[in-house]
Design an enzyme around this catalytic site. Structure first.
Site, PDB file in Angstrom:
ATOM      1  N   TYR A 106       0.824  -1.204   0.000  1.00 26.07           N
ATOM      2  CA  TYR A 106       0.000   0.000   0.000  1.00 26.07           C
ATOM      3  C   TYR A 106       0.862   1.261   0.000  1.00 26.07           C
ATOM      4  O   TYR A 106       0.800   2.077   0.923  1.00 26.07           O
ATOM      5  CB  TYR A 106      -0.903   0.024   1.223  1.00 26.07           C
ATOM      6  CG  TYR A 106      -2.130  -0.855   1.148  1.00 26.07           C
ATOM      7  CD1 TYR A 106      -2.485  -1.517  -0.022  1.00 26.07           C
ATOM      8  CD2 TYR A 106      -2.946  -1.022   2.260  1.00 26.07           C
ATOM      9  CE1 TYR A 106      -3.615  -2.314  -0.078  1.00 26.07           C
ATOM     10  CE2 TYR A 106      -4.078  -1.812   2.222  1.00 26.07           C
ATOM     11  CZ  TYR A 106      -4.406  -2.457   1.049  1.00 26.07           C
ATOM     12  OH  TYR A 106      -5.536  -3.245   1.015  1.00 26.07           O
ATOM     13  N   GLY A 107       1.651   1.425  -1.034  1.00 26.77           N
ATOM     14  CA  GLY A 107       2.471   2.626  -1.109  1.00 26.77           C
ATOM     15  C   GLY A 107       2.633   3.091  -2.531  1.00 26.77           C
ATOM     16  O   GLY A 107       2.496   2.321  -3.482  1.00 26.77           O
TER      17      GLY A 107
END
Length: 332
Positions: free
Chosen positions: A52-53
């Site tokens: 999640y980046g």
């Protein structure tokens, strides 16, 4: 009170993806205040991801590390679920035993020991690897004490039953909202109710449509992943906003916000389907939005529930939930 991996999980949880998987990452001070407020309001099920980046795939895990480093007193109060099991460059699922072990170890590395990994789940089922093989490998790691329990993500009813035959499944994460009712029609909710497996409902607010944050394509920031989703295309979004308009009208009549109505509708399913537990995980980046989403939700009447169901049936949502090459991995 529902417990997941032995930790109490409130009626609502909290999704962390929006802090870091966006064009502009949320500053720590704001993110921390938002996370603290969620915990204070009882949203003790946190949902993160190894990938999640934007600048770095592990941005979200690093945020989690920094939060619990600063606030260690919250570590034992939160059930942390992390999605992984994917190639960090391509996001293609990899369910091989050696791959899921590498994903778990990488997750533990970035958590740095400041927060226990409570739940691990493969974000998607690898079509090249039998689910029994993947779940068996995860069970070995649970037995080793690397994390506490296993969840599933975006799976069909048959896969849920196959996985549950291998070991205990703590939760099943799916998209479920007024904008996505597939799980009510494809047997997934029924399977989870039958097996007493809690459902974790992601994107319960239609990715912002049901909060009023998205009223036109102009409201979608450049660089947002939503730009690639068919439901948010120039052609489909105006048609899909018809459902949002109907929800807004009903919320005004009842005397709540559209987001609160959408969440109350999801929770009403527990009353209607014995054995079913649903934990919606709305994401927020400000304490003010958390206050709205996680406020005590007034139970929905049978009449209002039926009326909402009729609205959902009458307005067809146009376009797929994801871009085409990802659609094949849904409901695996």
């Amino acid at each position: 009170m529902t417990t997941i991996a032995g930790i109490p999980a409130g009626p609502l949880g909290f999704g962390l993806m929006g802090f870091t998987w966006r064009p502009v990452v949320t500053p720590d001070e704001q993110a921390f205040a938002t996370m603290k407020r969620a915990i204070e309001l009882g949203a003790t099920f946190f949902n993160s991801g190894e990938f999640y980046g934007t600048a770095d795939p592990t941005d979200n895990l690093q945020l989690v590390n920094r939060f619990f480093t600063k606030y260690p007193e919250y570590a034992d109060k939160v059930c942390l679920s992390v999605k992984g099991g994917a190639d960090l460059k391509t996001l293609a699922p990899d369910g091989r035993p050696e791959a899921v072990r590498a994903s778990v170890m990488n997750t533990l590395k970035y958590l740095g020991g400041v927060k226990k990994l409570d739940i691990f789940e493969c974000a998607r089922v690898d079509p090249k690897v039998p689910i029994e093989t993947t779940i068996g490998a995860l069970k070995e790691m649970v037995d080793e004490g690397l994390f506490s329990g296993i969840s599933l993500s975006e799976v069909g009813a048959a896969t849920i039953r196959r996985a549950a035959a291998v070991t205990k499944i703590e939760a099943v994460e799916i998209e479920y909202s007024l904008f996505c009712v597939d799980a009510a029609n494809n047997g997934v909710l029924e399977a989870c109710a039958e097996l007493k497996i809690p459902v974790v409902a992601y994107s319960p607010l239609g990715r912002g449509i049901l909060t009023g944050a998205i009223k036109s394509n102009a409201d979608i920031p450049e660089g947002s992943i939503l730009k690639h989703f068919e439901q948010f295309s120039d052609e489909n979004l105006p048609l899909n906003l018809k459902l949002a308009d109907a929800v807004f009208t009903m919320a005004k009549k009842i005397g709540c916000t559209p987001a609160q109505l959408a969440l109350a509708w999801i929770k009403k399913h527990e009353e209607k389907m014995p054995g079913l537990t649903i934990i919606p995980i709305p994401g927020s980046t400000t304490p003010e939005r958390v206050n709205e989403n996680l406020a005590e939700i007034k139970p929905l009447s049978d009449e209002n529930f039926s009326e909402l169901n009729e609205i959902v049936k009458s307005i067809e949502i146009k376009g797929g939930r994801y871009f085409s090459h990802a659609a094949a991995l849904l409901w695996a």
